[in-house]
Design an enzyme around this catalytic site. Structure first.
Site, PDB file in Angstrom:
ATOM      1  N   ASP A  17       0.806  -1.222   0.000  1.00 46.65           N
ATOM      2  CA  ASP A  17       0.000   0.000   0.000  1.00 46.65           C
ATOM      3  C   ASP A  17       0.843   1.277   0.000  1.00 46.65           C
ATOM      4  O   ASP A  17       0.490   2.263  -0.661  1.00 46.65           O
ATOM      5  CB  ASP A  17      -0.951   0.000   1.192  1.00 46.65           C
ATOM      6  CG  ASP A  17      -2.150  -0.912   0.976  1.00 46.65           C
ATOM      7  OD1 ASP A  17      -2.300  -1.448  -0.138  1.00 46.65           O
ATOM      8  OD2 ASP A  17      -2.938  -1.086   1.926  1.00 46.65           O
ATOM      9  N   HIS A  76       0.285  -7.969  -0.199  1.00 50.05           N
ATOM     10  CA  HIS A  76      -1.007  -8.659  -0.117  1.00 50.05           C
ATOM     11  C   HIS A  76      -1.766  -8.500  -1.431  1.00 50.05           C
ATOM     12  O   HIS A  76      -1.383  -7.708  -2.293  1.00 50.05           O
ATOM     13  CB  HIS A  76      -1.839  -8.106   1.042  1.00 50.05           C
ATOM     14  CG  HIS A  76      -2.089  -6.627   0.933  1.00 50.05           C
ATOM     15  ND1 HIS A  76      -1.169  -5.689   1.331  1.00 50.05           N
ATOM     16  CD2 HIS A  76      -3.151  -5.927   0.446  1.00 50.05           C
ATOM     17  CE1 HIS A  76      -1.649  -4.481   1.113  1.00 50.05           C
ATOM     18  NE2 HIS A  76      -2.844  -4.593   0.565  1.00 50.05           N
ATOM     19  N   ARG A 101     -18.887  -8.251  -4.288  1.00 45.86           N
ATOM     20  CA  ARG A 101     -18.174  -7.955  -3.029  1.00 45.86           C
ATOM     21  C   ARG A 101     -18.163  -6.450  -2.809  1.00 45.86           C
ATOM     22  O   ARG A 101     -17.815  -5.685  -3.714  1.00 45.86           O
ATOM     23  CB  ARG A 101     -16.750  -8.485  -3.115  1.00 45.86           C
ATOM     24  CG  ARG A 101     -15.835  -8.231  -1.917  1.00 45.86           C
ATOM     25  CD  ARG A 101     -14.436  -8.648  -2.319  1.00 45.86           C
ATOM     26  NE  ARG A 101     -13.453  -8.654  -1.255  1.00 45.86           N
ATOM     27  CZ  ARG A 101     -12.681  -7.624  -0.913  1.00 45.86           C
ATOM     28  NH1 ARG A 101     -12.830  -6.461  -1.549  1.00 45.86           N
ATOM     29  NH2 ARG A 101     -11.766  -7.743   0.042  1.00 45.86           N
TER      30      ARG A 101
END
Length: 249
Positions: A148, A206, A216
């Protein structure tokens, strides 16, 4: 807990008593962080904005602070779109559950990671992933590994609040922390009201596993230690209830 990786090029500099250091990185999962009523309110906010857009591929993003809303292969300003289409604007009372969840997430992360000066940063956004739409542009391929701080720059701590249930609403879509330094991969399955929060640096690469069926929905809330990157008054563009009454809304 995992050992932090020191910030490298493109990462925000470490800030004392805010940036996790040493063995202070890692992730946590809190079930029931948001109540059923809060999840329903957040879903209604996402639906109201996303009704005006929709990505050309599987993902659609709605960032209320900047106004960015996916529309096919570009972004439009959702606040402008609400105005020109005559749709009801977002109101501050309507967005109160959003603000409450953000503040609770900030308090939790300050406490759990010892990050005293933590502040909200951009982008903070709703994301919807539909399995029935193949990728069209590179950003539609959300399932690739990333870090991130390298992808977003200002992130120090990231949190995800799930607004839908794996298996009930969709299949796939797990958050996967990848194997690193002898550590096995770890998966977090989305559950309504579940919050997962983690340090945003290179210690935790990730990805989101590919959604293979259904839809979702999640809310990403990101935090920084840099005052220059902080968001203040992030819902200031919302109308007051008095304004809505005067305008006949």
């Amino acid at each position: 807990r995992v050992r932090c990786v020191r910030p490298g090029p493109g990462s925000p500099p470490a800030v004392a008593r805010c940036t996790p250091q040493g063995d202070g990185c890692g992730w946590l999962v809190v079930d029931g962080f948001a109540s059923d009523a809060e999840v329903s309110a957040l879903r209604a906010i996402a639906d109201h904005g996303m009704d005006l857009g929709g990505g050309s591929g599987g993902p659609t993003v709605l960032d209320l602070q900047s106004g960015a809303l996916s529309l096919e292969d570009k972004f439009i300003d959702v606040w402008y779109a609400l105005n020109v289409t005559g749709r009801r604007p977002f109101t501050r009372s309507e967005l109160r559950p959003y603000a409450a969840v953000v503040e609770r997430a900030a308090a939790l992360l300050r406490r759990e990671f010892g990050s005293e000066g933590l502040q909200l940063t951009a982008p903070t956004f709703f994301s919807r992933i539909r399995a029935d739409r193949p990728p069209v542009i590179p950003n539609d391929e959300y399932w690739h590994s990333h870090v991130d701080t390298l992808q977003y720059g200002s992130f120090v701590l990231t949190s995800l609040l799930y607004l839908s249930d794996a298996d009930a609403d969709f299949r796939g879509g797990d958050l996967v922390f990848e194997a690193q330094d002898g550590r096995s991969p770890a998966r977090v399955a989305p559950r309504r009201g579940r919050l997962v929060a983690f340090s945003s640096g290179a210690e935790l690469p990730h990805h989101v596993s590919r959604v293979t069926d259904g839809v979702r929905l999640a809310l990403t809330v990101a935090f920084t230690c840099s005052p220059e990157a902080a968001i203040r008054g992030f819902l200031s563009r919302a109308a007051t209830d008095d304004q809505l009454d005067r305008d006949g809304g």
